[in-house]
Design an enzyme around this catalytic site. Structure first.
Site, PDB file in Angstrom:
ATOM      1  N   THR A   1       0.854  -1.192   0.000  1.00  0.00           N
ATOM      2  CA  THR A   1       0.000   0.000   0.000  1.00  0.00           C
ATOM      3  C   THR A   1       0.888   1.240   0.000  1.00  0.00           C
ATOM      4  O   THR A   1       1.974   1.213   0.578  1.00  0.00           O
ATOM      5  CB  THR A   1      -0.866  -0.011   1.286  1.00  0.00           C
ATOM      6  OG1 THR A   1      -1.800  -1.083   1.183  1.00  0.00           O
ATOM      7  CG2 THR A   1      -1.620   1.297   1.493  1.00  0.00           C
TER       8      THR A   1
ATOM      9  N   ARG B   1     -14.783  -6.866  -0.054  1.00  0.00           N
ATOM     10  CA  ARG B   1     -14.131  -6.392   1.178  1.00  0.00           C
ATOM     11  C   ARG B   1     -13.470  -5.026   0.955  1.00  0.00           C
ATOM     12  O   ARG B   1     -12.832  -4.787  -0.054  1.00  0.00           O
ATOM     13  CB  ARG B   1     -13.068  -7.405   1.601  1.00  0.00           C
ATOM     14  CG  ARG B   1     -12.251  -7.007   2.819  1.00  0.00           C
ATOM     15  CD  ARG B   1     -10.906  -6.426   2.445  1.00  0.00           C
ATOM     16  NE  ARG B   1     -10.059  -6.195   3.616  1.00  0.00           N
ATOM     17  CZ  ARG B   1      -8.940  -5.478   3.578  1.00  0.00           C
ATOM     18  NH1 ARG B   1      -8.548  -4.922   2.455  1.00  0.00           N
ATOM     19  NH2 ARG B   1      -8.220  -5.311   4.670  1.00  0.00           N
TER      20      ARG B   1
ATOM     21  N   GLY C   1     -10.871  -2.300   2.971  1.00  0.00           N
ATOM     22  CA  GLY C   1      -9.968  -2.161   4.120  1.00  0.00           C
ATOM     23  C   GLY C   1     -10.013  -0.761   4.705  1.00  0.00           C
ATOM     24  O   GLY C   1     -10.988  -0.020   4.529  1.00  0.00           O
TER      25      GLY C   1
ATOM     26  N   GLY D   1      -1.303  -1.549   6.691  1.00  0.00           N
ATOM     27  CA  GLY D   1      -1.287  -2.716   7.565  1.00  0.00           C
ATOM     28  C   GLY D   1      -2.566  -3.499   7.419  1.00  0.00           C
ATOM     29  O   GLY D   1      -3.329  -3.282   6.463  1.00  0.00           O
TER      30      GLY D   1
HETATM   31  N1  ASP Z   1      -4.309  -1.492   4.728  1.00  0.00           N
HETATM   32  C1  ASP Z   1      -4.492  -2.204   3.492  1.00  0.00           C
HETATM   33  C2  ASP Z   1      -5.786  -2.972   3.547  1.00  0.00           C
HETATM   34  O1  ASP Z   1      -6.089  -3.566   4.551  1.00  0.00           O
HETATM   35  C3  ASP Z   1      -3.363  -3.142   3.188  1.00  0.00           C
HETATM   36  C4  ASP Z   1      -1.977  -2.688   3.560  1.00  0.00           C
HETATM   37  O2  ASP Z   1      -1.776  -1.545   3.876  1.00  0.00           O
HETATM   38  O3  ASP Z   1      -1.055  -3.492   3.510  1.00  0.00           O
HETATM   39  O4  ASP Z   1      -6.483  -3.006   2.560  1.00  0.00           O
END
Ligand code: ASP
Length: 337
Positions: free
Chosen positions: A202, A230, A232, A254
């Protein structure tokens, strides 16, 4: 008498302006996760370093030329989205069905205006559409086909769905699908999604401009093999992105479910605002003391209106870079110790 007052006022204004213009800077991230030296070749490290440097320099130059923090973060994030290395724009992970669904958000610290999009499949630079939602719509968050209809209305060119395809993300998708097929229970399925090598990459940026305005933005492809549309934390204002001139600007990366449940970005800035904590302390508390004990992996980049910044994470690594008036360019990948 009148002239004196005008002179005095303009002096005060010039003074205030020069104080505000004192400092500016940008911090970016390219995702947090199990990023370990032994898993990365020298060429890969060099390539990551080059893109992080390019994005940071471009954002910093924009700030130096007097452009707004919103412009600077969009410029930096566009560069990261256009690189196949990161899980945003080109290089986004695959959904359960083998497609791509991208999320992004942006927030203006001066006005607390915000824009977000979720689950788009044909927008080359999702951060630009999030900004368009902020600037040109009466809403904060648009999703799916509706968000793309809005994009068309605003004159965006759509890209074919396969524009986002990359072989390394395809291999990760195949692996994730196989592990999901082998998982017998809900808990075992959940543990597949918990493996952060299926999602990291990300991207995000936070900046302070010469006028003292903060901005934050985040863009992602989400989680490999995500299902049921989904969404995030990245497009959720307060979770993945937050900016408020009176506290700070945050972009997170994250395991999104934990970041949503813990309102991570806004919580950090609330600690700065109401408890007078430094950005460093506030970010450390939330990432290490709130998230880590419950299994929430990831990190954040934060900057405040004085140009103080921090890059905090509880994973083995986080792609990151910073450049401010006080600090020459610094690129980081692994944990400090
Ligand atoms: N935060 C992002 C999500 O959950 C993924 C990531 O940042 O690694 O979609």
């Amino acid at each position: 008498m009148k002239l004196k007052a005008v002179l005095l006022l303009s002096l005060i204004f010039i003074n205030a302006h020069s104080i505000a213009a004192d400092k500016f800077g940008i911090v970016i991230h390219g995702g947090a996760g199990t990023i370990k030296k032994e898993n990365l070749t020298d060429e890969k490290l060099e390539a990551i370093n080059a893109v992080l440097t390019k994005a940071t320099e471009a954002g910093y130059n924009a700030l130096e030329n007097g452009e707004s923090s919103l412009d600077a973060i969009a410029i930096a994030i566009n560069i990261l989205e256009d690189s196949p290395i990161f899980n945003a724009g080109l290089g986004a992970v695959y959904t359960y069905d083998g497609l791509h669904a991208l999320d992004a958000s942006i927030m203006d610290g001066a006005t607390r205006n915000a824009g977000a999009i979720a689950g788009v499949a044909h927008i080359k630079n999702p951060i630009d559409l999030a900004r368009e939602v902020m600037d040109k719509s009466v809403h904060v968050m648009l999703s799916g086909a509706g968000a793309e209809e809005f994009a068309i209305q605003q004159g965006f060119d759509l890209v074919p769905a396969d524009y986002f395809d990359t072989s390394h993300r395809y291999e990760a998708w195949k692996k994730a699908r196989q592990r999901l097929a082998e998982a017998k229970t809900v808990e075992q399925q959940a543990s597949v999604y918990l493996q952060d090598d299926f999602r990291y990459g990300t991207v995000g940026a936070v900046a302070l401009d010469k006028n003292g305005n903060l901005a934050a933005g985040t863009s992602t492809g989400g989680m490999t093999a995500k299902r049921f549309d989904r969404i995030g934390d990245s497009p959720v204002i307060g979770a993945g992105t937050w900016a408020d001139n009176t506290s700070c600007a945050v972009s997170a990366t994250g395991h999104g479910e934990y970041f949503i449940r813990n309102h991570v970005a806004a919580d950090i800035c609330a600690r700065v605002k109401y408890q007078n904590k430094s950005v460093e302390t506030a970010a450390e508390e939330v990432i290490q003391d709130v998230l880590k004990p419950i299994g929430g992996t990831g990190g954040v980049i934060v900057i405040d209106a004085q140009g103080n910044f921090t890059m905090e994470f509880n994973t083995p690594g986080m792609y990151r870079a910073v450049k401010t008036t006080d600090k020459k360019l610094e690129v980081g990948i692994f944990a400090k110790n």
